[in-house]
Design an enzyme around this catalytic site. Structure first.
Site, PDB file in Angstrom:
ATOM      1  N   ARG A   1     -10.888 -13.777  -9.391  1.00 35.28           N
ATOM      2  CA  ARG A   1      -9.534 -14.582  -9.245  1.00 35.28           C
ATOM      3  C   ARG A   1     -10.010 -15.559  -8.311  1.00 35.28           C
ATOM      4  O   ARG A   1     -10.837 -15.881  -7.573  1.00 35.28           O
ATOM      5  CB  ARG A   1      -8.283 -13.876  -8.604  1.00 35.28           C
ATOM      6  CG  ARG A   1      -7.608 -12.737  -9.465  1.00 35.28           C
ATOM      7  CD  ARG A   1      -6.848 -11.880  -8.546  1.00 35.28           C
ATOM      8  NE  ARG A   1      -7.612 -10.874  -7.855  1.00 35.28           N
ATOM      9  CZ  ARG A   1      -7.005 -10.032  -6.972  1.00 35.28           C
ATOM     10  NH1 ARG A   1      -5.538  -9.956  -6.817  1.00 35.28           N
ATOM     11  NH2 ARG A   1      -7.806  -9.053  -6.460  1.00 35.28           N
TER      12      ARG A   1
ATOM     13  N   LYS B   1      -9.080 -12.334  -1.771  1.00 38.16           N
ATOM     14  CA  LYS B   1      -9.101 -11.003  -1.065  1.00 38.16           C
ATOM     15  C   LYS B   1      -9.428 -11.263   0.502  1.00 38.16           C
ATOM     16  O   LYS B   1      -9.930 -12.496   0.881  1.00 38.16           O
ATOM     17  CB  LYS B   1     -10.546 -10.335  -1.604  1.00 38.16           C
ATOM     18  CG  LYS B   1     -10.070  -9.713  -3.010  1.00 38.16           C
ATOM     19  CD  LYS B   1      -8.654  -8.961  -3.264  1.00 38.16           C
ATOM     20  CE  LYS B   1      -9.065  -7.482  -2.382  1.00 38.16           C
ATOM     21  NZ  LYS B   1      -7.806  -6.638  -2.620  1.00 38.16           N
TER      22      LYS B   1
ATOM     23  N   TYR C   1      -4.631 -12.210   1.115  1.00 39.09           N
ATOM     24  CA  TYR C   1      -4.763 -10.816   1.438  1.00 39.09           C
ATOM     25  C   TYR C   1      -5.595 -10.197   2.417  1.00 39.09           C
ATOM     26  O   TYR C   1      -6.494 -10.863   2.315  1.00 39.09           O
ATOM     27  CB  TYR C   1      -5.053  -9.874  -0.094  1.00 39.09           C
ATOM     28  CG  TYR C   1      -3.820  -9.973  -0.903  1.00 39.09           C
ATOM     29  CD1 TYR C   1      -2.528  -9.553  -0.780  1.00 39.09           C
ATOM     30  CD2 TYR C   1      -4.352 -10.280  -2.336  1.00 39.09           C
ATOM     31  CE1 TYR C   1      -1.684  -9.516  -1.872  1.00 39.09           C
ATOM     32  CE2 TYR C   1      -3.278 -10.570  -3.292  1.00 39.09           C
ATOM     33  CZ  TYR C   1      -2.199 -10.101  -3.028  1.00 39.09           C
ATOM     34  OH  TYR C   1      -1.249 -10.218  -4.085  1.00 39.09           O
TER      35      TYR C   1
ATOM     36  N   HIS D   1      -4.636  -6.659   4.459  1.00 37.85           N
ATOM     37  CA  HIS D   1      -4.761  -5.426   4.333  1.00 37.85           C
ATOM     38  C   HIS D   1      -5.508  -4.856   5.867  1.00 37.85           C
ATOM     39  O   HIS D   1      -6.434  -4.125   5.733  1.00 37.85           O
ATOM     40  CB  HIS D   1      -5.432  -4.961   3.161  1.00 37.85           C
ATOM     41  CG  HIS D   1      -4.982  -5.173   1.898  1.00 37.85           C
ATOM     42  ND1 HIS D   1      -3.724  -4.830   1.324  1.00 37.85           N
ATOM     43  CD2 HIS D   1      -5.447  -5.976   0.851  1.00 37.85           C
ATOM     44  CE1 HIS D   1      -3.282  -5.476   0.210  1.00 37.85           C
ATOM     45  NE2 HIS D   1      -4.473  -6.204   0.098  1.00 37.85           N
TER      46      HIS D   1
ATOM     47  N   GLU E   1       0.444 -10.002   1.991  1.00 39.89           N
ATOM     48  CA  GLU E   1       1.305  -8.686   1.616  1.00 39.89           C
ATOM     49  C   GLU E   1       2.213  -8.095   2.583  1.00 39.89           C
ATOM     50  O   GLU E   1       2.884  -7.400   2.525  1.00 39.89           O
ATOM     51  CB  GLU E   1       0.062  -7.669   1.260  1.00 39.89           C
ATOM     52  CG  GLU E   1      -0.571  -7.063   2.858  1.00 39.89           C
ATOM     53  CD  GLU E   1      -1.683  -7.784   3.205  1.00 39.89           C
ATOM     54  OE1 GLU E   1      -2.122  -9.026   2.363  1.00 39.89           O
ATOM     55  OE2 GLU E   1      -2.522  -7.382   4.164  1.00 39.89           O
TER      56      GLU E   1
ATOM     57  N   ASP F   1      -6.091   0.024  -0.799  1.00 40.82           N
ATOM     58  CA  ASP F   1      -6.365  -1.336  -0.032  1.00 40.82           C
ATOM     59  C   ASP F   1      -5.661  -1.055   1.439  1.00 40.82           C
ATOM     60  O   ASP F   1      -6.104  -1.815   2.318  1.00 40.82           O
ATOM     61  CB  ASP F   1      -5.946  -2.405  -0.706  1.00 40.82           C
ATOM     62  CG  ASP F   1      -4.302  -2.345  -1.198  1.00 40.82           C
ATOM     63  OD1 ASP F   1      -3.796  -1.285  -0.992  1.00 40.82           O
ATOM     64  OD2 ASP F   1      -3.909  -3.483  -1.914  1.00 40.82           O
TER      65      ASP F   1
HETATM   66  N1  LIG Z   1      -5.983  -1.351  -5.226  1.00 39.02           N
HETATM   67  C1  LIG Z   1      -5.518  -2.429  -5.578  1.00 39.02           C
HETATM   68  O1  LIG Z   1      -6.107  -3.457  -6.344  1.00 39.02           O
HETATM   69  C2  LIG Z   1      -4.119  -2.962  -5.389  1.00 39.02           C
HETATM   70  C3  LIG Z   1      -3.442  -2.215  -4.432  1.00 39.02           C
HETATM   71  N2  LIG Z   1      -2.036  -2.539  -4.078  1.00 39.02           N
HETATM   72  C4  LIG Z   1      -1.513  -1.433  -3.349  1.00 39.02           C
HETATM   73  O2  LIG Z   1      -0.503  -0.532  -3.938  1.00 39.02           O
HETATM   74  C5  LIG Z   1       0.383   0.004  -2.879  1.00 39.02           C
HETATM   75  C6  LIG Z   1       1.806   0.055  -3.255  1.00 39.02           C
HETATM   76  O3  LIG Z   1       2.285  -1.220  -3.183  1.00 39.02           O
HETATM   77  P1  LIG Z   1       3.902  -1.451  -3.710  1.00 39.02           P
HETATM   78  O4  LIG Z   1       4.206  -0.738  -5.191  1.00 39.02           O
HETATM   79  O5  LIG Z   1       3.728  -3.238  -4.025  1.00 39.02           O
HETATM   80  O6  LIG Z   1       4.669  -1.126  -2.805  1.00 39.02           O
HETATM   81  P2  LIG Z   1       6.368  -0.843  -2.784  1.00 39.02           P
HETATM   82  O7  LIG Z   1       6.677  -1.213  -1.259  1.00 39.02           O
HETATM   83  O8  LIG Z   1       6.903  -1.424  -3.883  1.00 39.02           O
HETATM   84  O9  LIG Z   1       6.200   0.858  -3.342  1.00 39.02           O
HETATM   85  C7  LIG Z   1       5.877   1.711  -2.188  1.00 39.02           C
HETATM   86  C8  LIG Z   1       6.824   2.910  -2.200  1.00 39.02           C
HETATM   87  O10 LIG Z   1       6.226   4.040  -1.751  1.00 39.02           O
HETATM   88  C9  LIG Z   1       7.305   4.729  -0.961  1.00 39.02           C
HETATM   89  N3  LIG Z   1       6.663   5.754  -0.198  1.00 39.02           N
HETATM   90  C10 LIG Z   1       6.414   5.609   1.072  1.00 39.02           C
HETATM   91  N4  LIG Z   1       5.893   6.474   1.679  1.00 39.02           N
HETATM   92  C11 LIG Z   1       5.971   7.653   0.903  1.00 39.02           C
HETATM   93  C12 LIG Z   1       5.874   8.984   0.854  1.00 39.02           C
HETATM   94  N5  LIG Z   1       5.093   9.649   1.806  1.00 39.02           N
HETATM   95  N6  LIG Z   1       5.885   9.574  -0.304  1.00 39.02           N
HETATM   96  C13 LIG Z   1       6.463   8.969  -1.478  1.00 39.02           C
HETATM   97  N7  LIG Z   1       6.618   7.790  -1.690  1.00 39.02           N
HETATM   98  C14 LIG Z   1       6.511   7.071  -0.609  1.00 39.02           C
HETATM   99  C15 LIG Z   1       8.198   3.758  -0.806  1.00 39.02           C
HETATM  100  O11 LIG Z   1       9.672   4.332  -0.657  1.00 39.02           O
HETATM  101  C16 LIG Z   1       8.176   2.672  -1.868  1.00 39.02           C
HETATM  102  O12 LIG Z   1       9.212   3.009  -2.940  1.00 39.02           O
HETATM  103  C17 LIG Z   1       0.055  -0.807  -1.652  1.00 39.02           C
HETATM  104  O13 LIG Z   1      -0.848  -0.353  -0.754  1.00 39.02           O
HETATM  105  C18 LIG Z   1      -0.488  -2.075  -2.281  1.00 39.02           C
HETATM  106  O14 LIG Z   1      -1.137  -2.836  -1.331  1.00 39.02           O
HETATM  107  C19 LIG Z   1      -1.501  -3.542  -4.684  1.00 39.02           C
HETATM  108  C20 LIG Z   1      -2.053  -4.230  -5.593  1.00 39.02           C
HETATM  109  C21 LIG Z   1      -3.289  -4.049  -6.170  1.00 39.02           C
HETATM  110  C1  LIG Z   2      -3.061  -6.676  -3.426  1.00 40.43           C
HETATM  111  C2  LIG Z   2      -4.534  -6.491  -3.647  1.00 40.43           C
HETATM  112  O1  LIG Z   2      -5.207  -5.993  -2.710  1.00 40.43           O
HETATM  113  C3  LIG Z   2      -5.424  -7.019  -4.682  1.00 40.43           C
HETATM  114  O2  LIG Z   2      -4.480  -7.894  -5.372  1.00 40.43           O
HETATM  115  O3  LIG Z   2      -6.385  -7.276  -4.849  1.00 40.43           O
HETATM  116 MG   LIG Z   3      -9.870  -4.266   1.394  1.00 42.50          MG
END
Ligand SMILES: NC(=O)C1=CN([C@@H]2O[C@H](COP(=O)(O)OP(=O)(O)OC[C@H]3O[C@@H](n4cnc5c(N)ncnc54)[C@H](O)[C@@H]3O)[C@@H](O)[C@H]2O)C=CC1
Ligand SMILES: CC(=O)C(=O)O
Ligand SMILES: [Mg+2]
Length: 371
Positions: free
Chosen positions: A15, A75, A94, A96, A118, A270
């Site tokens: 990206r 990133k 970002y 994190h 974020e 992340d």
């Molecule tokens: N690996 C990657 O490439 C990427 C990772 N992410 C990550 O994904 C994760 C989720 O992001 P979003 O969906 O945008 O967040 P969000 O805030 O939209 O959703 C998170 C959900 O988790 C729930 N939650 C919190 N604690 C909980 C628990 N103990 N048990 C069950 N549910 C619980 C919340 O109520 C909420 O509905 C973040 O850490 C974000 O940074 C996002 C984009 C890319």
């Molecule tokens: C949110 C994040 O970590 C990504 O887009 O890579």
């Molecule tokens: Mg990282």
């Protein structure tokens, strides 16, 4: 303002933080934009596209960083990027930080002003600069997980939709926010049996209403997690406590209850990951196996679909970039209470409480940094 856009250097990160369209907006307002040579290539933008938009293309990385007042990235800065940051610069990307103490210390030592995509909020209680990439990662999670279920990847050999006469696979999504809903939609579209666990009843109500019973919703408890571990072919980790380290919801001991060859996709990696056995992986080597369970833990999933992701990300970041460039970071954050929580580190101090809590550091109120 002098704005720099480096080429991303994280493993398989394609990206770019600004499109030629964004560059044109900035240049049109009198700002100077330098884009590192080939920075947009992975997302389908050539150097000449940026030049046509009025940006300069800079081949010398030292010169690019040294001349910048505002640095736009995707990133979190890698070690060699942290070393380049100076106290008079603003970094917008970002971060994190709650998952990375060394990075947090490095940014504090730089003295720079570091604003994270974020942790910026919106009036609806959402995270508008995380949401587009969460949408991408949620949609990708199921295709990555389905591939990991194949025998050649160490998986159990379950085809998610099943076939006539053979039941579909079971997918559990922990966390029903943006990642979780998008993952669930994809799994449903593939014909899997889908359950979402969340701690928020309000969120479960929205999902129940939207999917009219086609997705099961379950309140997330230790019992529900135990049951998910025993029954699921794939578990997708999609929880978030904004800015904070993710809670460990599937423990190492629980892997013994899982079916051999079942798959854990930890999108929350992340923020440190929500499975005890998760550790960050890259697109080069996305999976590893612990106790017979395949783990997929890529921390920059959207980087693999860089064209779609760059367009989605920059649509969301551009208004904030324009505010930073036009007003300077202090005034831009002062004028917008949803932009202010984006400030994570300033002048050697952490300005985001959950990041400070993760490492036992002191934090200062971001409002005091812009006063
Ligand atoms: N690996 C990657 O490439 C990427 C990772 N992410 C990550 O994904 C994760 C989720 O992001 P979003 O969906 O945008 O967040 P969000 O805030 O939209 O959703 C998170 C959900 O988790 C729930 N939650 C919190 N604690 C909980 C628990 N103990 N048990 C069950 N549910 C619980 C919340 O109520 C909420 O509905 C973040 O850490 C974000 O940074 C996002 C984009 C890319
Ligand atoms: C949110 C994040 O970590 C990504 O887009 O890579
Ligand atoms: Mg990282």
């Amino acid at each position: 303002m002098k704005i720099a856009v480096p080429k991303e250097i994280k493993n398989h990160e394609y990206r770019v933080a600004l499109t030629p369209t964004g560059a044109r907006e900035l240049v049109g307002r009198g700002h100077s934009v330098s884009v590192q040579a080939a920075a947009g290539e992975g997302a389908g933008f050539s150097d000449s596209d940026y030049e046509a938009a009025g940006a300069q293309v800079e081949a010398n990385v030292d010169a690019l960083w040294q001349s910048a007042e505002l640095i736009l990235k995707v990133k979190e800065p890698q070690a060699e990027e942290v070393a380049r940051l100076t106290a008079n610069q603003t970094l917008f990307t970002y971060l994190h930080l709650a998952a990375e103490e060394k990075l947090t210390q490095g940014l504090m030592a730089s003295g720079a002003t570091c604003i994270a995509y974020e942790t910026i909020t919106d009036a609806k209680g959402g995270l508008p600069l995380l949401a587009p990439m969460s949408t991408v990662a949620g949609r990708m999670a199921v295709q990555a997980g389905a591939h990991s279920l194949e025998k050649a990847q160490g998986g159990s050999g379950v085809l998610l939709p099943g076939v006539p006469g053979v039941a579909p696979g079971k997918v559990t999504v922990i966390g029903g926010g943006v990642v979780g809903e998008n993952a669930a939609r994809m799994a449903l579209g593939l014909g899997a049996e889908v359950t979402i666990l969340d701690k928020s009843i309000a969120r479960l109500e929205v999902l129940d209403d939207r999917y009219q019973g086609r997705i099961k919703t379950v309140y997330s408890t230790a019992d529900a997690l135990d049951q998910a571990a025993k029954e699921s072919d794939m578990i997708i980790g999609a929880v978030l406590i904004p800015g904070a380290a993710a809670p460990k919801l599937i423990t190492h001991a629980m892997l013994a209850d899982m079916k051999p060859g079942s798959v854990l996709v930890d999108v929350a990696i992340d923020q440190g990951g929500c499975f005890e056995t998760s550790k960050p992986t890259t697109h080069a080597e996305p999976t590893y196996i612990v106790d017979g369970v395949v783990h997929y833990c890529v921390a920059n999933m959207p980087g693999a679909v860089a064209r779609t992701s760059t367009l989605g990300l920059t649509n969301a970041t551009l208004p904030f970039v324009l505010a930073l460039a036009d007003k300077g970071w202090q005034q831009a954050l002062k004028d917008d209470p949803h932009f202010l929580p984006g400030l994570n580190v300033h002048n050697g101090q952490v300005t985001y409480q959950a990041v400070a809590d993760a490492f036992g550091l002191n934090s200062i109120d971001p409002a005091s940094a812009v006063a």
